[in-house]
Design a protein around this motif. Structure first.
Motif, PDB file in Angstrom:
ATOM      1  N   ASN A 116      47.888  42.808  34.105  1.00 42.00           N
ATOM      2  CA  ASN A 116      46.313  42.840  34.546  1.00 42.00           C
ATOM      3  C   ASN A 116      47.212  42.843  36.637  1.00 42.00           C
ATOM      4  OD1 ASN A 116      44.433  42.657  36.600  1.00 42.00           O
ATOM      5  ND2 ASN A 116      43.387  41.170  35.097  1.00 42.00           N
ATOM      6  N   THR A 117      47.932  43.947  37.100  1.00 43.89           N
ATOM      7  CA  THR A 117      48.107  43.423  37.798  1.00 43.89           C
ATOM      8  C   THR A 117      47.395  43.354  39.434  1.00 43.89           C
ATOM      9  OG1 THR A 117      47.505  46.443  38.061  1.00 43.89           O
ATOM     10  CG2 THR A 117      49.305  45.767  36.875  1.00 43.89           C
ATOM     11  N   HIS A 118      46.186  43.706  39.353  1.00 47.12           N
ATOM     12  CA  HIS A 118      45.428  43.511  40.371  1.00 47.12           C
ATOM     13  C   HIS A 118      44.697  41.937  40.675  1.00 47.12           C
ATOM     14  CE1 HIS A 118      44.447  47.245  41.800  1.00 47.12           C
ATOM     15  NE2 HIS A 118      43.842  47.554  40.270  1.00 47.12           N
ATOM     16  N   TRP A 119      44.720  41.772  39.439  1.00 46.62           N
ATOM     17  CA  TRP A 119      44.142  39.048  39.664  1.00 46.62           C
ATOM     18  C   TRP A 119      44.982  38.814  39.150  1.00 46.62           C
ATOM     19  CZ3 TRP A 119      40.794  40.371  42.824  1.00 46.62           C
ATOM     20  CH2 TRP A 119      40.404  41.358  42.980  1.00 46.62           C
ATOM     21  N   GLY A 120      46.205  38.840  39.790  1.00 45.74           N
ATOM     22  CA  GLY A 120      47.683  37.557  39.099  1.00 45.74           C
ATOM     23  C   GLY A 120      48.616  37.866  38.274  1.00 45.74           C
ATOM     24  N   GLY A 121      49.052  39.065  38.163  1.00 41.98           N
ATOM     25  CA  GLY A 121      49.896  39.447  36.929  1.00 41.98           C
ATOM     26  C   GLY A 121      50.455  38.928  35.281  1.00 41.98           C
ATOM     27  N   VAL A 122      48.618  39.109  35.539  1.00 42.63           N
ATOM     28  CA  VAL A 122      48.871  37.769  33.630  1.00 42.63           C
ATOM     29  C   VAL A 122      49.293  38.623  32.984  1.00 42.63           C
ATOM     30  CG1 VAL A 122      47.651  35.672  35.340  1.00 42.63           C
ATOM     31  CG2 VAL A 122      46.168  37.489  34.151  1.00 42.63           C
ATOM     32  N   GLU A 123      49.244  38.717  31.524  1.00 45.15           N
ATOM     33  CA  GLU A 123      48.800  38.982  30.858  1.00 45.15           C
ATOM     34  C   GLU A 123      47.290  39.021  29.900  1.00 45.15           C
ATOM     35  OE1 GLU A 123      51.648  37.405  27.345  1.00 45.15           O
ATOM     36  OE2 GLU A 123      53.108  38.043  28.037  1.00 45.15           O
ATOM     37  N   GLU A 124      46.904  40.800  29.819  1.00 43.49           N
ATOM     38  CA  GLU A 124      45.708  41.116  29.485  1.00 43.49           C
ATOM     39  C   GLU A 124      46.148  41.556  27.934  1.00 43.49           C
ATOM     40  OE1 GLU A 124      42.322  41.905  27.803  1.00 43.49           O
ATOM     41  OE2 GLU A 124      42.388  41.289  30.161  1.00 43.49           O
TER      42      GLU A 124
END
Length: 511
Positions: A116-124
């Motif tokens: 999730n590059t927009h919101w925190g760079g976390v795994e989606e």
């Protein structure tokens, strides 16, 4: 036609804040007269793949120890049903223009993991995809607002998603949906073609977006009775260019234009202000900022009235709410913030404005439903709490699909330095149950208000309903104390009506 709250308050002002302590306001109406319907979708919600909004907030998975139905938390679903959530927008927001719907169908263990590059760079993980979203809205008894990927997707991808969701034929895509567990096609109330195309959705010019919209919309086909309302990606804040260019150049396959506006206490994105640590000055600045939406909506509607005189296009405020600085120690990209009495007053003020423009404003979506920005609900593991904003939605649910009643309001000002805003805002409507309701908001955190009702068409003797206020402007609900800010019973004689400082009242007008 109702008259603009802020404009009327300034134009017909008879008392100054310096003289009137407490505030005074007069509301005049003929209760036999009716205005436009207040569409239930004005009370829509927004669930983006962002922070802990969907994962942990709504979705815990079918194997979770937290009680759930089809993976969605029972406590959260129950609470949202209680406020009659009519509509949910998904999967974004900025996330929508990087979302590829095929990533979210089929066996969960086979779905690709993205970032999730927009919101925190976390795994989606894509654990919540198309089927799960429709499970959610069906559990809520709500309608679906799906936002398509214009920014990084293709015409074919968007068209095939529409077929997958809505086709009742023996096509490969419809049969794929059936194989994935859904026999009947779904109903979609709205479908957005892109999001914030002026920004995260592609940094486009409106003229360029218009051509893309016309191309994409051409191929958005659905069976008879299954076509959703198609939404064009519009402007934000004081901008009217997007509304102008879209409404002047798209003459088919568009039912409404979106619009975004966020309430930042400082009006500065680099330092927006704190969610819970603020004083009377920041309280005032927050309310002054949120009231600007009145003029912004009016300016955009004036453009629509010029380009669309028959009133065929809706104006959809599909992102709005308070936005503060990230809390210290939390991931900034998760946009988690606490929610105080100030947020409740912001919500009620906005509802009164949306009601005023109900002839064009048919749908809005607060940002966002759970654990993100101005949320209804906050969760912490198995715990959940209802925010002050949640309670305002509960109080105002009587206005869903109600019929607006035209009125005028003359009110003193709530001032700070050389700036001032109306001290009181209001709504009057006839509910679907046939009862007459009034909503009143006192913006001043220190002074009560005496309200005079000049009502024709029915002899009103009293008001019975609920009031939301608190001892302090910064009061909030926490996991240790969940009910600091909650509604209480309210009753008053119609000829002896006093509105406490920093309060919201929704009440039935009783003969």
């Amino acid at each position: 036609m109702l008259r603009t709250l802020t404009a009327v308050a300034c134009a017909t002002l008879t008392l100054s804040a310096a003289i009137a302590k407490p505030h005074e306001a007069t509301i005049s109406a003929d209760l036999t007269q009716t205005g436009p319907q207040i569409n239930k979708d004005i009370y829509g919600q927004f669930a983006e793949h962002l922070g802990r909004g969907i994962y942990e907030g709504l979705w815990v998975g079918k194997d979770s120890d937290i009680p759930n139905t089809k993976g969605f938390r029972n406590d959260v679903i129950s609470a949202l049903k209680d406020i009659k959530v009519p509509l949910v927008r998904w999967p974004g927001g900025c996330f929508a223009d990087e979302y590829h719907w095929r990533d979210g169908i089929g066996a969960a263990e086979e779905r690709p993991v993205k970032v999730n590059t927009h919101w925190g760079g976390v795994e989606e993980t894509n654990a919540v995809g198309t089927h799960e979203f429709f499970d959610l809205v069906e559990l809520l008894g709500a309608d679906a607002y799906v936002n398509g990927n214009l920014g990084s997707g293709s015409v074919r991808e968007m068209a095939e998603w529409m077929e997958y969701m809505t086709s009742d034929k023996n096509s490969t895509l419809a049969n794929e949906r059936r194989a994935n567990g859904r026999e009947e096609p779904w109903d979609i109330a709205y479908f957005g073609i892109g999001n914030e195309s002026w920004g995260c959705g592609g940094h486009m010019r409106p003229q360029y977006y218009v051509d893309l919209y016309r191309q994409y919309a051409t191929f958005m086909k659905a069976p008879p009775g299954k076509r959703p309302k198609l939404v064009g990606s519009g402007g934000h804040t004081e901008d009217t260019e997007w509304t102008d260019v879209l409404s002047a150049n798209i003459d088919r396959d568009m039912d409404g234009i979106s619009y975004h506006f966020y309430t930042l206490p400082t009006s500065e994105w680099s330092k927006k202000g704190h969610a819970t640590d603020f004083d009377n000055t920041m309280w005032f600045k927050t309310l002054e900022r949120t009231l600007r939406i009145d003029k912004y909506i009016a300016d955009n509607i004036a453009v629509l009235d010029e380009n669309d005189p028959d009133g065929e296009l809706g104006f959809y405020v599909d992102e709005w709410g308070t936005w503060y600085d990230a809390e210290e120690g939390r991931e900034p990209g998760f946009l988690y913030q606490q929610n105080t009495l100030r947020d409740a007053v912001v919500a009620a003020v906005n509802f009164n404005i949306f009601h005023h423009y109900a002839e064009r404003v048919h749908m809005t979506n607060i940002a966002q439903m759970v654990n993100v920005l101005q949320a209804m609900i906050l969760t912490d593991g198995a715990e959940m709490l209802k925010t002050p904003t949640y309670h305002v939605y509960g109080m105002y649910k009587v206005f869903q699909d109600a019929t607006a009643i035209p009125f005028t309001i003359t009110t003193s000002k709530y001032s700070q330095g050389n700036e001032s805003v109306p001290a009181i805002t209001a709504s009057i409507a006839k509910g679907e149950d046939g009862k007459l309701y009034i909503a009143l908001v006192n913006l001043d955190p220190a002074e009560e208000a005496t309200i005079s009702l000049d009502l024709k068409g029915m002899k009103v003797s009293s008001l019975n309903g609920q009031i939301l206020t608190a001892d302090n402007i910064t009061d909030k609900n926490t996991f240790a104390k969940k009910n600091v800010v909650k509604p209480a019973e309210f009753s008053a004689d119609a000829d002896d009506l006093t509105l406490p400082a920093k309060s919201i009242v929704v009440a039935e007008l009783v003969k």
